[in-house]
Design a protein around this motif. Sequence first.
Motif, short mmCIF file in Angstrom:
data_model
loop_
_atom_site.label_atom_id
_atom_site.label_comp_id
_atom_site.label_asym_id
_atom_site.label_seq_id
_atom_site.Cartn_x
_atom_site.Cartn_y
_atom_site.Cartn_z
N ALA A 150 0.86 -1.20 0.00
CA ALA A 150 0.00 0.00 0.00
C ALA A 150 0.89 1.24 0.00
O ALA A 150 1.63 1.48 0.96
CB ALA A 150 -0.92 0.01 1.22
N GLY A 151 0.80 2.01 -1.07
CA GLY A 151 1.53 3.25 -1.17
C GLY A 151 0.57 4.42 -1.14
O GLY A 151 -0.42 4.44 -1.88
N PHE A 152 0.81 5.40 -0.26
CA PHE A 152 -0.08 6.54 -0.10
C PHE A 152 0.60 7.81 -0.62
O PHE A 152 1.73 8.11 -0.23
CB PHE A 152 -0.45 6.74 1.37
CG PHE A 152 -1.27 5.63 1.94
CD1 PHE A 152 -2.65 5.72 1.98
CD2 PHE A 152 -0.67 4.48 2.44
CE1 PHE A 152 -3.42 4.69 2.51
CE2 PHE A 152 -1.42 3.45 2.97
CZ PHE A 152 -2.80 3.56 3.00
N THR A 183 3.75 -4.39 3.20
CA THR A 183 4.74 -3.36 2.95
C THR A 183 4.04 -2.13 2.40
O THR A 183 2.89 -2.22 1.96
CB THR A 183 5.84 -3.85 1.98
OG1 THR A 183 6.89 -2.88 1.92
CG2 THR A 183 5.28 -4.05 0.58
N GLY A 184 4.72 -0.98 2.46
CA GLY A 184 4.05 0.23 2.00
C GLY A 184 5.00 1.40 1.87
O GLY A 184 6.21 1.29 2.10
N ASP A 185 4.43 2.54 1.50
CA ASP A 185 5.22 3.75 1.33
C ASP A 185 4.29 4.94 1.49
O ASP A 185 3.07 4.84 1.27
CB ASP A 185 5.87 3.76 -0.06
CG ASP A 185 6.75 4.98 -0.26
OD1 ASP A 185 7.62 5.24 0.59
OD2 ASP A 185 6.55 5.69 -1.27
N ASN A 200 -1.66 3.56 -4.22
CA ASN A 200 -1.14 2.57 -5.16
C ASN A 200 -0.97 1.24 -4.42
O ASN A 200 -0.56 1.21 -3.26
CB ASN A 200 0.21 3.00 -5.73
CG ASN A 200 0.87 1.89 -6.53
OD1 ASN A 200 1.66 1.13 -6.01
ND2 ASN A 200 0.50 1.80 -7.79
N THR A 201 -1.31 0.15 -5.09
CA THR A 201 -1.17 -1.17 -4.48
C THR A 201 -0.44 -2.11 -5.41
O THR A 201 -0.37 -1.90 -6.62
CB THR A 201 -2.55 -1.80 -4.17
OG1 THR A 201 -3.27 -1.94 -5.40
CG2 THR A 201 -3.35 -0.96 -3.20
#
Length: 393
Positions: A150-152, A183-185, A200-201
């Motif tokens: 998961a990206g924010f 994981t993510g950003d 974004n995933t």
Amino acid sequence: MTAGERSWVDQALHEHDEHARLDELERDAAGRRQLPLADPEQQVLDRIDRARRRRPRVREERITMSHGAGGKATQTLIEAVFLDAFRNPLLEPLEDAAELTINGTRLALTTDSYVVKPLFFPGGDIGDLAVNGTVNDLSVAGATPLYLSAGFILEEGFPVAELLRVVESMRAAAAAAGVRVVTGDTKVVEKGKADGCYINTAGVGLIERDVVLGAARARPGDAIIVSGPIGDHGITIMLARGELDIEADISSDTAPLNGLVAELLNAVPSVRAMRDATRGGVATILNEIAKAANVGVLVSEDDIPVRAEVRGASELLGIDPMYVACEGRLVAVVPGEQADHAVAAMRGHPLGEQARVIGHVRAEQPGIVQLKTAFGGTRIVDLLVGDPLPRIC
């Protein structure tokens, strides 16, 4: 040569030409000769075929909203820019997820981005939409969804309370689908450079079943099934923006499809292809099948499930429900003799209670999708042109 001899020769030449013409006619699956279509209709079909065979090229100098609508402009952008640059056997099928094999283990990998406006709408929000959309792309590839990223991208000034609401929605959706965000950003951009929050995933799933799925596997005689009423999500988003003086009791159909897909594959392991009907709607999926498998597709307007509220809102907006996005519906292609079994299996799941056959794959008019209208005629259903429903996912 006498007049009688000329008449006899002319007749012989005519018969020879007629036999030659019949020999040139295409034959159907049973070997029967097919009479040509009426000239005007054939000219239209030939023109479409020639246009589709041309090398894709982006003619616009700048990106437009239609490049993100899932229709013709999107397809051209993907094929002329991205596919041309990154071409490889794993990417070329252009399925909802890529299939990877690592040390004998089959995996599915997908990615997606979410820019829906508004962020919160009847039936869901950008958070559960991001989870469900990624889960569904893995599911229709025949995979069991396992892990997500998961990206924010957050806009300066975005309320923390709203971010917490989005994140909680994602947590609940992931739990419901049986996946984990691992994981993510996070990035923040200046105020005015984004509409609050974009997500974004990426998703990874395990393909445990001995199935091979893909739009190119469709064959003449196959049945085309839709899992339920179409267009709910796209119309919900349009009305939720409050820009139109239209009120309707409609909510988004956003939902994880992994359970429904499992029921279908358990009952019919011979499923040819599956797609979730997001941007561009069912019409886009049917065109992708026709093109990938080089087959014709014929669907019946009377058999396509559309809620009365969605149909009414679509008519007021001047939009065909066939092009309106769903976020909890899939289109499946199955062997014709397995259609009833497949529909029964889907109807046994809460998300497939209104599943039905909407049409069939055929050998005639390859690459063309046609709709049999409620009035008994037929019309061509081409890829979406323009962007009547911007930013619906």
